[in-house]
Scaffold this motif. Sequence first.
Motif, PDB file in Angstrom:
ATOM      1  N   ILE A 161      63.921  41.831  37.363  1.00 46.91           N
ATOM      2  CA  ILE A 161      62.496  41.579  37.113  1.00 46.91           C
ATOM      3  C   ILE A 161      61.737  41.438  38.425  1.00 46.91           C
ATOM      4  CG2 ILE A 161      60.829  40.011  36.058  1.00 46.91           C
ATOM      5  CD1 ILE A 161      62.966  39.277  34.005  1.00 46.91           C
ATOM      6  N   VAL A 162      62.290  40.685  39.381  1.00 46.93           N
ATOM      7  CA  VAL A 162      61.610  40.473  40.658  1.00 46.93           C
ATOM      8  C   VAL A 162      61.456  41.793  41.418  1.00 46.93           C
ATOM      9  CG1 VAL A 162      61.782  39.398  42.939  1.00 46.93           C
ATOM     10  CG2 VAL A 162      62.280  38.063  40.880  1.00 46.93           C
ATOM     11  N   ASN A 163      62.506  42.615  41.405  1.00 44.92           N
ATOM     12  CA  ASN A 163      62.440  43.892  42.111  1.00 44.92           C
ATOM     13  C   ASN A 163      61.349  44.794  41.551  1.00 44.92           C
ATOM     14  OD1 ASN A 163      64.520  43.177  43.805  1.00 44.92           O
ATOM     15  ND2 ASN A 163      66.101  44.288  42.668  1.00 44.92           N
ATOM     16  N   ASN A 164      61.118  44.698  40.249  1.00 42.45           N
ATOM     17  CA  ASN A 164      60.110  45.524  39.604  1.00 42.45           C
ATOM     18  C   ASN A 164      58.721  44.886  39.640  1.00 42.45           C
ATOM     19  OD1 ASN A 164      59.465  47.911  38.057  1.00 42.45           O
ATOM     20  ND2 ASN A 164      59.227  46.586  36.282  1.00 42.45           N
ATOM     21  N   ALA A 165      58.673  43.581  39.898  1.00 40.85           N
ATOM     22  CA  ALA A 165      57.408  42.840  39.829  1.00 40.85           C
ATOM     23  C   ALA A 165      56.403  43.334  40.858  1.00 40.85           C
ATOM     24  CB  ALA A 165      57.662  41.348  40.024  1.00 40.85           C
ATOM     25  N   SER A 166      56.878  43.679  42.045  1.00 37.95           N
ATOM     26  CA  SER A 166      55.971  44.127  43.095  1.00 37.95           C
ATOM     27  C   SER A 166      55.219  45.385  42.667  1.00 37.95           C
ATOM     28  CB  SER A 166      56.756  44.391  44.387  1.00 37.95           C
ATOM     29  OG  SER A 166      55.891  44.835  45.403  1.00 37.95           O
ATOM     30  N   SER A 167      55.954  46.366  42.138  1.00 34.47           N
ATOM     31  CA  SER A 167      55.311  47.598  41.665  1.00 34.47           C
ATOM     32  C   SER A 167      54.318  47.303  40.558  1.00 34.47           C
ATOM     33  CB  SER A 167      56.367  48.586  41.163  1.00 34.47           C
ATOM     34  OG  SER A 167      57.206  49.005  42.210  1.00 34.47           O
ATOM     35  N   LEU A 168      54.725  46.468  39.591  1.00 32.87           N
ATOM     36  CA  LEU A 168      53.837  46.121  38.483  1.00 32.87           C
ATOM     37  C   LEU A 168      52.546  45.490  38.974  1.00 32.87           C
ATOM     38  CD1 LEU A 168      56.210  44.577  35.789  1.00 32.87           C
ATOM     39  CD2 LEU A 168      54.895  46.683  35.596  1.00 32.87           C
ATOM     40  N   LYS A 169      52.693  44.531  39.892  1.00 31.97           N
ATOM     41  CA  LYS A 169      51.529  43.790  40.373  1.00 31.97           C
ATOM     42  C   LYS A 169      50.546  44.709  41.071  1.00 31.97           C
ATOM     43  CE  LYS A 169      50.134  40.056  43.492  1.00 31.97           C
ATOM     44  NZ  LYS A 169      50.583  38.968  44.378  1.00 31.97           N
ATOM     45  N   TYR A 170      51.035  45.542  41.978  1.00 34.91           N
ATOM     46  CA  TYR A 170      50.124  46.355  42.769  1.00 34.91           C
ATOM     47  C   TYR A 170      49.566  47.537  41.984  1.00 34.91           C
ATOM     48  CZ  TYR A 170      51.614  43.300  46.465  1.00 34.91           C
ATOM     49  OH  TYR A 170      51.863  42.173  47.203  1.00 34.91           O
ATOM     50  N   LYS A 176      42.804  48.210  38.405  1.00 33.50           N
ATOM     51  CA  LYS A 176      41.547  47.460  38.352  1.00 33.50           C
ATOM     52  C   LYS A 176      40.553  47.995  39.372  1.00 33.50           C
ATOM     53  CE  LYS A 176      43.382  43.051  36.635  1.00 33.50           C
ATOM     54  NZ  LYS A 176      43.639  41.627  36.958  1.00 33.50           N
ATOM     55  N   GLN A 177      41.054  48.320  40.576  1.00 30.36           N
ATOM     56  CA  GLN A 177      40.178  48.861  41.614  1.00 30.36           C
ATOM     57  C   GLN A 177      39.607  50.214  41.201  1.00 30.36           C
ATOM     58  OE1 GLN A 177      39.082  47.400  44.466  1.00 30.36           O
ATOM     59  NE2 GLN A 177      40.123  45.568  43.709  1.00 30.36           N
ATOM     60  N   ILE A 178      40.458  51.052  40.597  1.00 24.73           N
ATOM     61  CA  ILE A 178      39.987  52.360  40.125  1.00 24.73           C
ATOM     62  C   ILE A 178      38.895  52.176  39.084  1.00 24.73           C
ATOM     63  CG2 ILE A 178      40.651  54.409  38.811  1.00 24.73           C
ATOM     64  CD1 ILE A 178      43.392  54.245  40.188  1.00 24.73           C
ATOM     65  N   ASP A 180      36.906  49.614  38.729  1.00 26.44           N
ATOM     66  CA  ASP A 180      35.696  49.112  39.399  1.00 26.44           C
ATOM     67  C   ASP A 180      34.950  50.237  40.111  1.00 26.44           C
ATOM     68  OD1 ASP A 180      36.292  46.587  38.522  1.00 26.44           O
ATOM     69  OD2 ASP A 180      37.160  45.898  40.419  1.00 26.44           O
ATOM     70  N   GLU A 181      35.709  51.121  40.779  1.00 32.72           N
ATOM     71  CA  GLU A 181      35.080  52.211  41.518  1.00 32.72           C
ATOM     72  C   GLU A 181      34.414  53.221  40.578  1.00 32.72           C
ATOM     73  OE1 GLU A 181      34.437  52.274  44.501  1.00 32.72           O
ATOM     74  OE2 GLU A 181      35.958  51.261  45.672  1.00 32.72           O
ATOM     75  N   LEU A 182      35.032  53.466  39.436  1.00 33.26           N
ATOM     76  CA  LEU A 182      34.453  54.408  38.486  1.00 33.26           C
ATOM     77  C   LEU A 182      33.227  53.822  37.801  1.00 33.26           C
ATOM     78  CD1 LEU A 182      37.597  56.008  36.795  1.00 33.26           C
ATOM     79  CD2 LEU A 182      36.269  56.800  38.743  1.00 33.26           C
ATOM     80  N   THR A 183      33.255  52.506  37.605  1.00 37.66           N
ATOM     81  CA  THR A 183      32.122  51.848  36.950  1.00 37.66           C
ATOM     82  C   THR A 183      30.963  51.642  37.910  1.00 37.66           C
ATOM     83  OG1 THR A 183      33.691  50.656  35.522  1.00 37.66           O
ATOM     84  CG2 THR A 183      31.432  49.825  35.611  1.00 37.66           C
ATOM     85  N   ASN A 184      31.283  51.200  39.112  1.00 38.20           N
ATOM     86  CA  ASN A 184      30.245  50.929  40.109  1.00 38.20           C
ATOM     87  C   ASN A 184      30.788  51.307  41.488  1.00 38.20           C
ATOM     88  OD1 ASN A 184      27.874  49.997  41.313  1.00 38.20           O
ATOM     89  ND2 ASN A 184      28.631  47.896  41.453  1.00 38.20           N
ATOM     90  N   PRO A 185      30.710  52.594  41.858  1.00 35.78           N
ATOM     91  CA  PRO A 185      31.335  53.069  43.103  1.00 35.78           C
ATOM     92  C   PRO A 185      30.817  52.350  44.339  1.00 35.78           C
ATOM     93  CG  PRO A 185      30.588  54.910  41.734  1.00 35.78           C
ATOM     94  CD  PRO A 185      30.017  53.674  41.135  1.00 35.78           C
ATOM     95  N   SER A 186      31.751  51.986  45.215  1.00 33.26           N
ATOM     96  CA  SER A 186      31.374  51.372  46.495  1.00 33.26           C
ATOM     97  C   SER A 186      30.901  52.449  47.465  1.00 33.26           C
ATOM     98  CB  SER A 186      32.578  50.637  47.094  1.00 33.26           C
ATOM     99  OG  SER A 186      33.608  51.567  47.419  1.00 33.26           O
ATOM    100  N   ASN A 187      30.228  52.026  48.537  1.00 33.08           N
ATOM    101  CA  ASN A 187      29.756  52.983  49.534  1.00 33.08           C
ATOM    102  C   ASN A 187      30.910  53.759  50.161  1.00 33.08           C
ATOM    103  OD1 ASN A 187      27.054  52.388  49.197  1.00 33.08           O
ATOM    104  ND2 ASN A 187      27.012  50.837  50.808  1.00 33.08           N
ATOM    105  N   GLU A 188      32.036  53.073  50.412  1.00 37.21           N
ATOM    106  CA  GLU A 188      33.193  53.737  51.013  1.00 37.21           C
ATOM    107  C   GLU A 188      33.731  54.820  50.094  1.00 37.21           C
ATOM    108  OE1 GLU A 188      32.758  50.534  50.674  1.00 37.21           O
ATOM    109  OE2 GLU A 188      32.654  49.734  52.734  1.00 37.21           O
TER     110      GLU A 188
END
Length: 350
Positions: A161-170, A176-178, A180-188
């Motif tokens: 579980i711990v070995n897989n947790a890093s991939s799951l988390k990121y 979530k970032q994708i 956010d960017e699709l909903t309200n794109p940042s300048n970058e």
Amino acid sequence: MEINTQLKTLADKITLLKDKIETEESTKHAFVLPFINILGYDTFNPTEVVPEFTADIGLKKGEKVDYAVFQDGVPILIVECKNWKENLSVHNSQLFRYFHVSKTRFALLTNGIIYQFFTDLEEKNKMDNKPFLEFDVTNLKENVIVEIAKFHKSSFDVTNIVNNASSLKYIQEIRKQINDELTNPSNEFVKLFANKVYAGRLTEKVMEEFKDLVSKGFSQFVGDKINDRLNAALNKEAQKQQEDRVETKEDESRVYTSEEELEAYRIVVAILRRKLPTNRIVYRDTQSYFGILLDDNNRKPLCRLHLNGGKKYIGLFNDNKTESRQAIQTIDDIYLFEKELLETVGLYAE
């Protein structure tokens, strides 16, 4: 009973009972303890599930976390519960304080509907601020059920579980970032694409225009991908339906379903799938019209398409199920009648 079936049963129970649950204690007994049971732990066995688990933390004595799940005499999961109406927040959570003094690698914060699993990926023996696994138990996807199953008593493996947790988390954070960017794109994000397609200077006005263009571009891209998959599935289903009719109807040889009619059917499905599962939207081709029905029921017409004559029409239905023909130039004009088509679905609300 498999875990996915058990989780579905719990989800149905939550939907049915949640408005009658008023307290945190009721949330625990109605929602959280059944979830722990699904993981294979006996909530009536005090050697497996310890309620009001207490540990002395420095000068702070007698603090309690709601539950600790044990395996082979060692705590493997500590659980803090909230009322199902509460939003979850790990700030000032007892989980933080218990985590570093217990032997567990996992902590769970839940309101019985939303579940957040934590570990110590960023700093050993210190619980991360963000969960590596988060889900709504009433809206589970297959890939999440696979991760939940790893906590089952019969297959629990800390290292796995711990070995897989890093991939799951990121991956979760990236998604979530994708979003956010699709909903309200940042300048970058806007600059990344604007620089590739625009040769001029990226002034404030240009950036504002491209912000809207980037958002629309990604929405259309995602929509096209969804439609491609939908069309592939519809083509397969259309082919099957056509083959079935050939086998069961003696006069089928006199009816020819054109590619234009099938494409028009896909457009109607794309509109109505907002309110209906696609498998409930069925077409029947006749010599005089191409009919689209709800549940393959002649008494539930959704629309009729008249595409084989010199002029093209779409037939819409009112409260009395009377057909009203509207002229269209091309099948793309079907999109102009989106409102009427969706209202027709309401005539057959069940």
